[in-house]
Design a protein around this motif. Structure first.
Motif, PDB file in Angstrom:
ATOM      1  N   THR A 113       0.833  -1.197   0.000  1.00 46.05           N
ATOM      2  CA  THR A 113       0.000   0.000   0.000  1.00 46.05           C
ATOM      3  C   THR A 113       0.873   1.254   0.000  1.00 46.05           C
ATOM      4  OG1 THR A 113      -1.759  -1.157   1.141  1.00 46.05           O
ATOM      5  CG2 THR A 113      -1.785   1.234   1.276  1.00 46.05           C
ATOM      6  N   ASP A 132      -5.811  -0.791  -4.904  1.00 43.75           N
ATOM      7  CA  ASP A 132      -5.317  -1.444  -3.696  1.00 43.75           C
ATOM      8  C   ASP A 132      -6.348  -2.457  -3.205  1.00 43.75           C
ATOM      9  OD1 ASP A 132      -4.026  -2.191  -1.443  1.00 43.75           O
ATOM     10  OD2 ASP A 132      -3.895  -0.193  -0.554  1.00 43.75           O
ATOM     11  N   GLU A 133      -6.121  -3.704  -3.473  1.00 49.48           N
ATOM     12  CA  GLU A 133      -7.061  -4.769  -3.106  1.00 49.48           C
ATOM     13  C   GLU A 133      -8.503  -4.358  -3.408  1.00 49.48           C
ATOM     14  OE1 GLU A 133      -6.343  -6.634   0.682  1.00 49.48           O
ATOM     15  OE2 GLU A 133      -4.397  -5.642   0.822  1.00 49.48           O
TER      16      GLU A 133
END
Ligand SMILES: Nc1ncnc2c1ncn2[C@@H]1O[C@H](COP(=O)(O)OP(=O)(O)OP(=O)(O)O)[C@@H](O)[C@H]1O
Ligand SMILES: [Mg+2]
Lengths: 255, 283
Positions: free
Chosen positions: A48, A176-177
């Motif tokens: 991240t 991000d995910e």
């Protein structure tokens, strides 16, 4: 078989520490244009943080020290003097869970256009429809464009956020995910969309799901404790990993 | 078994405290209305006092109603114009400087805690320094000073609840921090901000100590900022301390008017904020 690919973003010797604690150590990665680059690695390894360095969201951190360079279009965005908001507009961000703006569905998409100076209602209407169609949301919301975005389901909100990001006209999509809060069907919808989007955009995707990475990755960067352990084209990476750590991770030895 | 006893104990405790609070509130309203309604008349709210506020049984408290409204509306507006940007600055621009932010919050909390009579005394000192007389202007300045920390901190508490993900998403869209403050955070927090304004307005209109030295008291309606002005809390105070029974009863009528004004403004603000509430994202 290695094809020469033009890097869209070139990260060199990137180090990042927060409160004297090293989070990213000597990162050297070239992100290929019009491909899906997947960042893999166990929790807390800095995926991240690396993603946020790319559009300088790390500016929000207290006591952060960054060295090295991130070159995008011949410009080092870490040390640039030009307007950071313009650079951020080149990159759309899709976060782990959707954060729609506190406005209507229409307002969410037109927001990015409006801050870029588009005023004509006709153009706005047309663009809103275009981007909602691009993320396959149009049919579901065409009757209630002026209802609050908060009324949508989480999966719809995530697609709305993608459309909102696309409306700003980025070249790169950072995710991000993006599917971690979604049900399997919505996740699949997002994955399929990424495969289509890579024709026109460069995508950087953080994921925890190995199978997802295998399905859509073109290029893989594997990180461990703030360092890049191994990187390479997806096929090579998954079929013949070179490092012991990578092999262990792919076997599911640690998470 | 013990679990069960514990649950019963806390349930009873909860019921008792809820009833106690509700009863206290009802009792206050009842006693105001019981004592004040007989004295409340159209004359009371449409005329200025006749024969002095202390002994006069005739006329009304229009001077205090108008004075209080001038004073509290103006100072709430000033505090809003200063307080909203400050609270936004703290939560959008200063987010990175956590230590500074904590000190600012601490100082504002202290300022909030200082009794209003101290602000009154401070305002008085400033007035003397600038050669001002007791006036509406001096009162507005003093009351603004005293409600700004309340305004800023209560808005700050609301803005703090905006998740950092919304800030990051908005930045990623290429918004400037000013755009984020007034186009996104403001919309997300409208109901809370309205509550903050109401809280400050309530303090401004209900406070007697800070206006005692600064605004003074008068039987007439102020015609300019440099005139002294009457206020409702002081009207209640003077009427209650009168030796005349009828005047004391009029104090309760004044209290009823004050309560009614606050009620009216609260309801209006709630209706306004509900219109914006529908866009709020529940995170
Ligand atoms: N704002 C911050 N202040 C201090 N340390 C931080 C901050 N953000 C992240 N870290 C630390 O940096 C390291 C990397 O965090 P990061 O969020 O980048 O990991 P990640 O790879 O994304 O993990 P996950 O897969 O769980 O999301 C962690 O050790 C974390 O504790
Ligand atoms: Mg992460």
């Amino acid at each position: 078989m290695t094809t020469i690919i033009t890097p869209k973003i070139k990260i060199s010797e990137l180090n990042l520490s927060i409160d004297k604690q090293e989070i990213l150590k000597n990162i050297n990665v070239e992100i290929p244009e019009n491909k899906i680059t997947v960042l893999l690695g166990p929790s807390g390894c800095g995926k991240t943080t690396l993603l946020k360095t790319l559009n300088r969201l790390t500016d929000l951190y207290d006591n952060v020290k960054i060295s090295g360079s991130v070159i995008l279009d011949n410009e080092d965005i870490l040390h640039t003097k030009s307007d950071i908001t313009k650079i951020r507009q080149k990159m759309g961000l899709l976060s782990q869970r959707p954060y729609p703006l506190p406005m209507s569905i229409y307002g969410n998409i037109s927001y990015g256009l409006k801050i870029k100076g588009v005023k004509k209602k006709k153009i706005l209407d047309e663009r809103v429809e275009h981007y909602l169609k691009e993320v396959n949301l149009w049919e579901e919301v065409r009757e209630r464009l002026h209802h609050p975005a908060s009324a949508l389901s989480i999966g719809q909100q995530q697609r709305l956020c993608l459309a909102r990001g696309l409306a700003v006209g980025p070249e790169i999509i950072l995710a991000d995910e993006p599917t971690s809060a979604l049900d399997p069907l919505s996740s699949q919808a997002i994955e399929e969309m990424f495969l289509i989007l890579k024709k026109n955009y460069t995508l950087v995707l953080v994921t925890h799901i190995l199978r997802q990475a295998k399905r859509i990755a073109d290029y893989v960067v594997f990180m461990y404790l703030g360092e890049v352990v191994e990187q390479g084209p997806a096929e090579e990476f998954f079929s013949s990993p070179k490092m012991e750590r990578t092999k262990a991770y792919l076997k599911g030895a640690f998470n | 078994m013990i679990k069960k006893a514990e649950e019963i104990f806390f349930r009873i405790l909860m019921i008792i405290s809820t009833v106690a609070i509700a009863a206290a509130l009802l009792l206050i309203i009842f006693s105001i209305l019981y004592n004040g309604l007989p004295a409340l008349s159209w004359e009371m709210i449409s005329q200025i006092p006749k024969g002095g506020f202390y002994f006069g049984k005739e006329g009304g408290i229009l001077n205090a109603i108008i004075g209080s409204l001038y004073l509290s509306v103006c100072s709430t507006l000033i505090a809003l114009l200063i307080g909203l940007p400050v609270a936004m600055y703290m939560n959008v621009f200063m987010i990175k400087h956590r230590n500074t932010l904590n000190s600012v919050r601490f100082i504002l909390d202290i300022l909030w805690g200082i009794p209003s009579i101290v602000y009154g005394a401070f305002g008085f000192v400033i007035m003397i320094y600038f050669g001002l007389k007791t006036s509406l202007l001096a009162g507005i300045i003093t009351v603004s000073l005293f409600i700004i920390p309340i305004m800023v901190r209560s808005m700050d508490e609301v803005l703090k609840t905006v998740p950092s993900g919304l800030l990051e998403s908005s930045l990623s869209l290429g918004s400037t921090k000013t755009e984020i403050s007034f186009k996104i955070f403001l919309r997300q927090c409208i109901p809370g901000i309205v509550t903050a304004v109401l809280l400050s307005f309530g303090r401004a209109i209900g406070d007697a100590a800070s206006v005692l030295f600064t605004t003074g008291y008068t039987d007439s309606i102020p015609e300019s900022l440099s005139d002294p002005a009457a206020t409702l809390p002081l009207a209640i105070f003077f009427q209650l301390s009168s030796p005349v029974e009828e005047v004391r009863q009029r104090a309760f009528a004044s209290a009823a008017v004050l309560t009614f004004v606050i009620l009216l403004i609260s309801i209006a603000a709630r209706i306004l904020s509900a219109r914006y509430n529908r866009n709020k994202i529940k995170f």
